[in-house]
Write a protein that holds these residues in place. Sequence first.
Motif, PDB file in Angstrom:
ATOM      1  N   ASP A  97       0.860  -1.193   0.000  1.00  0.00           N
ATOM      2  CA  ASP A  97       0.000   0.000   0.000  1.00  0.00           C
ATOM      3  C   ASP A  97       0.891   1.236   0.000  1.00  0.00           C
ATOM      4  N   ARG A 137     -10.711  -1.113  13.735  1.00  0.00           N
ATOM      5  CA  ARG A 137     -10.769  -0.711  12.324  1.00  0.00           C
ATOM      6  C   ARG A 137     -10.175  -1.800  11.451  1.00  0.00           C
ATOM      7  N   ALA A 139      -9.806  -1.038   7.954  1.00  0.00           N
ATOM      8  CA  ALA A 139      -9.530  -0.334   6.702  1.00  0.00           C
ATOM      9  C   ALA A 139      -8.032  -0.322   6.416  1.00  0.00           C
ATOM     10  N   SER A 140      -7.705  -0.307   5.125  1.00  0.00           N
ATOM     11  CA  SER A 140      -6.301  -0.217   4.720  1.00  0.00           C
ATOM     12  C   SER A 140      -5.822   1.223   4.872  1.00  0.00           C
ATOM     13  N   SER A 142      -4.477   3.227   2.577  1.00  0.00           N
ATOM     14  CA  SER A 142      -4.949   4.079   1.480  1.00  0.00           C
ATOM     15  C   SER A 142      -6.438   4.392   1.598  1.00  0.00           C
ATOM     16  N   SER A 143      -7.235   3.451   2.081  1.00  0.00           N
ATOM     17  CA  SER A 143      -8.666   3.738   2.222  1.00  0.00           C
ATOM     18  C   SER A 143      -8.908   4.760   3.334  1.00  0.00           C
ATOM     19  N   ALA A 146      -7.940   8.110   1.769  1.00  0.00           N
ATOM     20  CA  ALA A 146      -8.966   8.514   0.801  1.00  0.00           C
ATOM     21  C   ALA A 146     -10.231   8.993   1.513  1.00  0.00           C
ATOM     22  N   GLU A 147     -10.610   8.304   2.590  1.00  0.00           N
ATOM     23  CA  GLU A 147     -11.789   8.714   3.355  1.00  0.00           C
ATOM     24  C   GLU A 147     -11.578  10.093   3.979  1.00  0.00           C
ATOM     25  N   ARG A 150     -11.906  12.654   1.249  1.00  0.00           N
ATOM     26  CA  ARG A 150     -13.314  12.808   0.863  1.00  0.00           C
ATOM     27  C   ARG A 150     -14.059  13.642   1.887  1.00  0.00           C
TER      28      ARG A 150
END
Length: 196
Positions: A97, A137, A139-140, A142-143, A146-147, A150
């Motif tokens: 990642d 959690r 989540a990776s 990168s996610s 990105a979140e 956003r």
Amino acid sequence: MTATVSPPMTLEDRRPTSPVRLSLAPAGSAPSLLDGAWWPRSRDLTAELPALVTVLDPLWGRITRVTVNPAQWPVVPPKVPVAGHGVKVGWFRYEQDEHELLLLSYRVGRWNLLVVPPRTPPAVATRLMAAAADPRRTASASSLVAEAARLTVTAESDRPGEAVWESEGGPGAGALVLPAWGRAVTEAPTERPEGE
């Protein structure tokens, strides 16, 4: 666990170097994709890794190898000197990642840290570091990044609509509205008697 640790003073200038910005999952928590987060001040691995490894060596055993994704690091040195030993540095463009740092130690094993981009605003970085250190959690790296991006864009795009609504007398009229992750400052409008 959140750690802000100041490494020892350097011999050259006798001024303390900047503290390491690091957040780790609680010891003994269930394994997840990430073991915490690190917020370096720059994209210079030679300058940033020694302080991180100096903090982690006593916690996790001597760190011997680090891998990164070169998409986020302009130069990946083959080895970085750290307080009495060298740490080998490798890279994986597709297998790792791009927002993650993998650390390996002789004694304990491996850890994955989210790397918060250096120029991230402090409020967003704090949120990312807390999310990466949360053992619940899944989540990776990168996610999570990105979140956060956003949410920042959404908060900024909502601001003009709120300003129009408030200028029309909606709730909070006259208040300065900042995104939810920011600090809110409210200033009530002052009323003037007629005829002034």
